[in-house]
Design an enzyme around this catalytic site. Sequence first.
Site, mmCIF file in Angstrom:
data_model
loop_
_atom_site.group_PDB
_atom_site.id
_atom_site.type_symbol
_atom_site.label_atom_id
_atom_site.label_comp_id
_atom_site.label_asym_id
_atom_site.label_seq_id
_atom_site.Cartn_x
_atom_site.Cartn_y
_atom_site.Cartn_z
ATOM 1 N N THR A 292 0.837 -1.202 0.000
ATOM 2 C CA THR A 292 0.000 0.000 0.000
ATOM 3 C C THR A 292 0.868 1.246 0.000
ATOM 4 O O THR A 292 2.014 1.216 0.456
ATOM 5 C CB THR A 292 -0.926 0.028 1.236
ATOM 6 O OG1 THR A 292 -1.798 1.161 1.141
ATOM 7 C CG2 THR A 292 -0.153 0.143 2.537
ATOM 8 N N LYS B 99 -0.111 3.601 4.044
ATOM 9 C CA LYS B 99 0.245 3.416 5.458
ATOM 10 C C LYS B 99 1.642 4.010 5.681
ATOM 11 O O LYS B 99 1.761 5.223 5.825
ATOM 12 C CB LYS B 99 0.111 1.935 5.837
ATOM 13 C CG LYS B 99 -1.338 1.445 5.640
ATOM 14 C CD LYS B 99 -1.584 0.071 6.182
ATOM 15 C CE LYS B 99 -2.891 -0.530 5.701
ATOM 16 N NZ LYS B 99 -4.104 0.042 6.271
HETATM 17 N N1 PMP Z 1 -3.991 -5.697 3.304
HETATM 18 C C1 PMP Z 1 -3.967 -5.584 4.657
HETATM 19 C C2 PMP Z 1 -3.305 -6.657 5.433
HETATM 20 C C3 PMP Z 1 -4.559 -4.470 5.280
HETATM 21 O O1 PMP Z 1 -4.555 -4.371 6.609
HETATM 22 C C4 PMP Z 1 -5.157 -3.471 4.496
HETATM 23 C C5 PMP Z 1 -5.776 -2.204 5.086
HETATM 24 N N2 PMP Z 1 -6.170 -2.209 6.336
HETATM 25 C C6 PMP Z 1 -5.151 -3.627 3.118
HETATM 26 C C7 PMP Z 1 -4.564 -4.733 2.550
HETATM 27 C C8 PMP Z 1 -5.778 -2.593 2.235
HETATM 28 O O2 PMP Z 1 -4.891 -1.541 2.042
HETATM 29 P P1 PMP Z 1 -5.457 -0.071 1.687
HETATM 30 O O3 PMP Z 1 -5.793 0.553 2.995
HETATM 31 O O4 PMP Z 1 -4.368 0.584 0.949
HETATM 32 O O5 PMP Z 1 -6.676 -0.303 0.865
#
Ligand code: PMP
Length: 434
Positions: A269, A272
């Site tokens: 991502t 984060k």
């Molecule tokens: N994979 C995991 C393990 C996550 O915790 C998250 C978001 N909480 C995502 C994917 C999705 O990422 P994004 O917030 O960029 O949509």
Amino acid sequence: ALNNPMNFLDLEVLVPKKTNSLDQHFEAAIKRLRDEGRYRVFTNILRNAGEFPMAVEHMTGSNRKITVWCSNDYLCQGQNPVVLEAMHKCLKIHGAGSGGTRNIGGNTNLHVKLESELADLHDKESALVCTSGYVANEAALSTLPSLFPNGAIYFSDEENHASMIYGMRYSKLNKKDIRVFRHNDVEHLEQLLKTADNDEDREKVKIIVFESVYSMSGSISPLEKIKEIATRFGALTYIDEVHAVGLYGKRGGGVCQERNIEMDIISGTLGKAFGVHGGYIAASSLIIDCIRSYAPSFIFTTSLPPVTLAGSIASIQYLKKSSKERELLHAHSKLMKKRLTEEDLPVLPSDSHIVPLFIGNASKCKEVSDTMFRDYGLYVQPINYPTVPRGQELLRLSPGPMHTAEKIEEFISAAKTVWKSFGLIGYSELQKKL
Ligand code: PMP
């Protein structure tokens, strides 16, 4: 009144209420959540650049300063002047939106540049930027099986994120071809792979789907062993490094980079540790070409805007060179775990930077979080089902470079009082249960 900065839920009083015959079902659905104590209320905060981990409480109009303990802007890159500068500049030069899907008018030099930064970050041939990390997982996992004429079988860790679970479900695989192994249990994984060596399954492509850092428990997967099993069984590996990119590895390439292990497909991502927004996968050029060409949720949507891309590029470039932020984050996380243990607060075992604090009851979890916020100005969101299984409700703390030793002591002192007043389980008692 429409400019009232209250939680959006309060706006319902401004809209004349219309009812229809189906409303009873909507109301019942919401009531179920309220009854279980897991109805979600969004905490409305103002994040001012340069002030993190402080933010301003916006819900009551009090403008009180609070400390944020649950942000996924792990390294405060969302307020890094280098990132902000890149975004300001880009907005002036390139304007607001991208103007289209990647296929029709919305592919710009910045998309190409970001993808080459990401491929380089992961030592892969190619990368593909998607709307979010969620969409990246969904796009890749819903599409992969359709590329194999003899079908595929997913082997999925039971703690995988919803985006991976839904991605696998949206593929046209039968339920029986999505096989779930116990969390981080490589023997179970191996056993499942062995049982797939029969006439019906032999020709299907095996794909192991897992994360490096699990976001709620903070556990890290046994990457070496999974890689060894995958090689032995000729399986593809799909690893979600969403909670690891930027934070692990000498250039922020994640746990694979830190341990020098190559997986076939990495998802990550930009929202984060990189502090901006968006998601991606990185893999061989051939795999990326396939997902790019076949995944509906990549093809049929407007591409990310230039500002987001420019911010992400600046953030990745910055974290490839600078390790001080991740070193501080890990030091603060270690200190926090140590101090929580010393003060008999029930920190769960976590191999990573994430600090989970056990509560084990949905309504108590919400009440504790509310009390910490209201009485101490400490913001940590309750984590309830379905994000964690029922009975494992917790507070998930994410200390970062700006959460100093002083801030940690402030949190611990408040938590001690709250734990006592709620009669919650302590660290030593929790050890007996684990
Ligand atoms: N994979 C995991 C393990 C996550 O915790 C998250 C978001 N909480 C995502 C994917 C999705 O990422 P994004 O917030 O960029 O949509």
